[in-house]
Enzyme design. Structure first.
Site, mmCIF file in Angstrom:
data_model
loop_
_atom_site.group_PDB
_atom_site.id
_atom_site.type_symbol
_atom_site.label_atom_id
_atom_site.label_comp_id
_atom_site.label_asym_id
_atom_site.label_seq_id
_atom_site.Cartn_x
_atom_site.Cartn_y
_atom_site.Cartn_z
ATOM 1 N N GLY A 10 0.806 -1.208 0.000
ATOM 2 C CA GLY A 10 0.000 0.000 0.000
ATOM 3 C C GLY A 10 0.839 1.257 0.000
ATOM 4 O O GLY A 10 0.509 2.238 0.659
ATOM 5 N N GLY A 11 1.920 1.245 -0.768
ATOM 6 C CA GLY A 11 2.879 2.358 -0.715
ATOM 7 C C GLY A 11 2.645 3.487 -1.683
ATOM 8 O O GLY A 11 3.489 4.374 -1.805
ATOM 9 N N ASP A 55 -3.046 -7.944 -4.790
ATOM 10 C CA ASP A 55 -3.978 -7.855 -3.668
ATOM 11 C C ASP A 55 -3.343 -8.580 -2.490
ATOM 12 O O ASP A 55 -3.166 -9.804 -2.526
ATOM 13 C CB ASP A 55 -5.304 -8.504 -4.046
ATOM 14 N N VAL A 56 -2.989 -7.854 -1.451
ATOM 15 C CA VAL A 56 -2.284 -8.461 -0.319
ATOM 16 C C VAL A 56 -3.166 -9.407 0.494
ATOM 17 O O VAL A 56 -2.668 -10.109 1.369
ATOM 18 C CB VAL A 56 -1.673 -7.381 0.615
ATOM 19 N N ASN A 82 2.162 -1.996 5.509
ATOM 20 C CA ASN A 82 1.417 -0.760 5.684
ATOM 21 C C ASN A 82 -0.038 -0.869 5.233
ATOM 22 O O ASN A 82 -0.905 -0.190 5.787
ATOM 23 C CB ASN A 82 2.103 0.371 4.905
ATOM 24 N N TYR A 147 -11.412 -3.728 12.774
ATOM 25 C CA TYR A 147 -10.118 -3.109 12.452
ATOM 26 C C TYR A 147 -9.242 -3.045 13.691
ATOM 27 O O TYR A 147 -8.068 -3.438 13.673
ATOM 28 C CB TYR A 147 -10.360 -1.708 11.886
ATOM 29 N N ALA A 149 -9.468 -4.814 16.429
ATOM 30 C CA ALA A 149 -9.117 -6.172 16.850
ATOM 31 C C ALA A 149 -8.013 -6.749 15.972
ATOM 32 O O ALA A 149 -7.092 -7.421 16.464
ATOM 33 C CB ALA A 149 -10.357 -7.065 16.793
ATOM 34 N N ALA A 150 -8.076 -6.479 14.672
ATOM 35 C CA ALA A 150 -7.047 -6.983 13.752
ATOM 36 C C ALA A 150 -5.698 -6.337 14.040
ATOM 37 O O ALA A 150 -4.656 -7.010 14.004
ATOM 38 C CB ALA A 150 -7.469 -6.719 12.314
#
Length: 250
Positions: A10-11, A55-56, A82, A147, A149-150
């Site tokens: 996501g850079g 797609d990560v 990121n 989010y 919790a992750a």
């Protein structure tokens, strides 16, 4: 960081763009990925990152991207996880599919990247992972509960891998507070509302993406040679305790 190869998920925008610009300025070679190709890439002193569409949340795509980057450069030295984020949604109203996507992007993506990158990081002799987490990992996060919790899980993952991979690979995390990205104003409201949000931070301002990048650079560099398993808060002091609003002379 000259001669070092750095991967950033996501850079291409937001916090990721600040991280990339910081590492580029330090002389590193950058490989970034994302689901959609940006209109333009960060240019720092005539040097740009190499973008790969991936797609990560897909382990196979992650493995292919990382293997190709290692083949191009002959090494991988640093990985910055990121990619992440979540739109605001009431927990009970959102669908299980929505929650699954949020958890996948904010936890499993980091798992896939770490797993695929480990052999190359170990081989480099000074491999380093920096996971981007959030203040939401350690305080209530209504509206973005999964989010938060992750991100808490990513902090746990950071500590576990730091022990499991020592001494070959260092694993740390940067816990971000509120960050001023191009979309911040839209997210927090108009200029007046934005200022009210900034006032909840002891320093009185949101972090810049480059300030997050500077923390990542430090943790990835030899300056942090004996630091692993750490979570570095980059949040301007966190948030003012709510009780102070009701305390005389506070």
């Amino acid at each position: 960081m000259r001669g070092k190869v750095v991967l950033v998920t996501g850079g291409a925008r937001g916090v990721g763009d600040g991280i990339v610009s910081t590492f580029l300025a330090a002389g590193a070679e950058l490989e970034i990925c994302g689901r959609s190709e940006p209109a333009e890439l960060r240019d720092t002193g005539g040097r740009r990152p190499r973008f790969t569409r991936a797609d990560v949340r897909d382990a196979a795509q992650v493995a292919t991207w990382i293997a190709a980057a290692a083949d191009r450069h002959g090494r991988i030295d640093v990985v910055v996880n990121n990619a992440g984020g979540a739109p605001f949604a009431d927990f009970s109203a959102a669908s299980p599919r929505f929650h699954d996507k949020v958890a996948s992007l904010n936890l499993m993506a980091a798992v896939y990247v770490c797993h695929a990158a480990y052999p190359y990081l170990r081989e480099s002799g000074s491999g380093s992972v920096v996971n981007i987490t959030s203040i939401s990992a350690r305080r209530p996060s209504p509206g973005t509960a999964v989010y938060g919790a992750a991100k808490a899980a990513v902090e746990s993952l950071t500590g576990s891998l730091a022990v499991e991979w020592a001494p070959d690979v260092r694993v740390n995390a940067v816990s971000c507070g509120l960050v001023a990205t191009p979309g911040s104003m839209d997210h927090y409201g108009d200029e007046e509302q934005y200022a009210k949000v900034a006032a909840t931070i002891p320093r009185g301002v949101l972090a810049t993406p480059e300030e997050i990048g500077a923390a990542c650079l430090m943790l990835a560099s030899p300056l942090a040679g004996h630091i692993t398993g750490a979570v570095l808060n980059v949040d301007g002091g966190g948030e003012w305790p709510a009780f102070l609003q009701h305390t005389p002379n506070a």
